[in-house]
Scaffold this motif. Structure first.
Motif, short mmCIF file in Angstrom:
data_model
loop_
_atom_site.label_atom_id
_atom_site.label_comp_id
_atom_site.label_asym_id
_atom_site.label_seq_id
_atom_site.Cartn_x
_atom_site.Cartn_y
_atom_site.Cartn_z
N GLY A 14 8.39 -1.59 4.47
CA GLY A 14 8.56 -2.99 4.89
C GLY A 14 7.99 -3.30 6.27
N VAL A 35 -0.75 -0.16 8.70
CA VAL A 35 0.44 0.66 8.85
C VAL A 35 0.02 2.11 8.60
N GLN A 76 -2.85 -5.61 -1.10
CA GLN A 76 -2.76 -6.54 0.03
C GLN A 76 -2.61 -7.98 -0.47
N LYS A 92 3.53 -12.38 -1.47
CA LYS A 92 4.99 -12.20 -1.35
C LYS A 92 5.49 -12.76 -0.02
N LYS A 124 5.51 -6.24 6.14
CA LYS A 124 6.26 -7.49 5.96
C LYS A 124 6.88 -7.93 7.28
N GLY A 162 5.24 1.49 2.84
CA GLY A 162 6.25 1.26 1.80
C GLY A 162 7.65 1.09 2.36
N LEU A 211 -4.33 -5.81 10.23
CA LEU A 211 -2.95 -5.40 9.95
C LEU A 211 -3.03 -4.02 9.31
#
Ligand SMILES: CC(C)(COP(=O)(O)OP(=O)(O)OC[C@H]1O[C@@H](n2cnc3c(N)ncnc32)[C@H](O)[C@@H]1OP(=O)(O)O)[C@@H](O)C(=O)NCCC(=O)NCCS
Length: 156
Positions: free
Chosen positions: A76, A68, A108, A114, A79, A74, A66
């Motif tokens: 999302g 980004v 992470q 979360k 998520k 930052g 995973l």
């Protein structure tokens, strides 16, 4: 700005630079690209994020990678990719979604909890045994793998 998650049709064009940000071993990445499904997060025609999802048992899938792009962090996107993985598991009637990360990957570990992951076990010395160079993050040596898991809620 709308983030769109798309499944890649062939894994040969998977964005290796981005995948290497989550896993420094190109050899490992090539292994799980053979069996995994690659999802891309697109933001205004840019490849902003990537995720590799792979079955690891008849009832479980694992997020193998995973990442980004730094420019888009930052917002999302991770998520959203994890939410997409949960849905893909539910659609395929899987019971569990798993992920592994390093003891030193503090952001992470926050992100995954979360999103609903719970810590299940620690594989001691995993990163010392499997990676040729020592890895440091947050001033901590990455030595052990923390395994996290969540139960997938299926629509009844
Ligand atoms: C880890 C990573 C995938 C997060 O991607 P992201 O799209 O920025 O994450 P999100 O925007 O969805 O953020 C989710 C949570 O991550 C954490 N987070 C995100 N950006 C952060 C930052 N700049 N500083 C600290 N925490 C941050 C927060 O806990 C955030 O939760 P919040 O929304 O309640 O504040 C990204 O930083 C990355 O690609 N890192 C390098 C590769 C990597 O480590 N991959 C995981 C390997 S195990």
């Amino acid at each position: 700005m709308e983030i769109v998650i798309k499944k890649m049709l062939g894994n040969s064009a998977a964005p290796m630079d981005l995948l290497l940000e989550a896993d420094p071993s190109e050899q490992n990445i090539k292994q799980y690209l053979k069996k995994g499904t690659v999802f891309l997060a697109e933001l205004e025609k840019n490849i902003a994020g990537v995720m590799v999802l792979m079955p690891i048992s008849p009832a479980s899938m694992e997020i193998m990678n995973l990442a980004v792009d730094e420019k888009f962090r930052g917002k999302g996107i991770a998520k959203k990719l994890i939410a997409h993985a949960k849905q893909a598991c539910a659609d395929q009637n899987m019971d569990f979604l798993e992920i592994g990360t390093g003891n030193s990957s503090l952001d992470q570990l926050a992100l995954y909890q979360k999103c609903g992951f719970r810590m299940k076990k620690v594989i001691e010395n995993y990163f010392i045994v499997h990676y040729p160079e020592p890895i440091f993050e947050n001033g901590i040596q990455c030595m052990d793998m923390v395994r996290l898991k969540m139960k997938i809620k299926k629509d009844s």
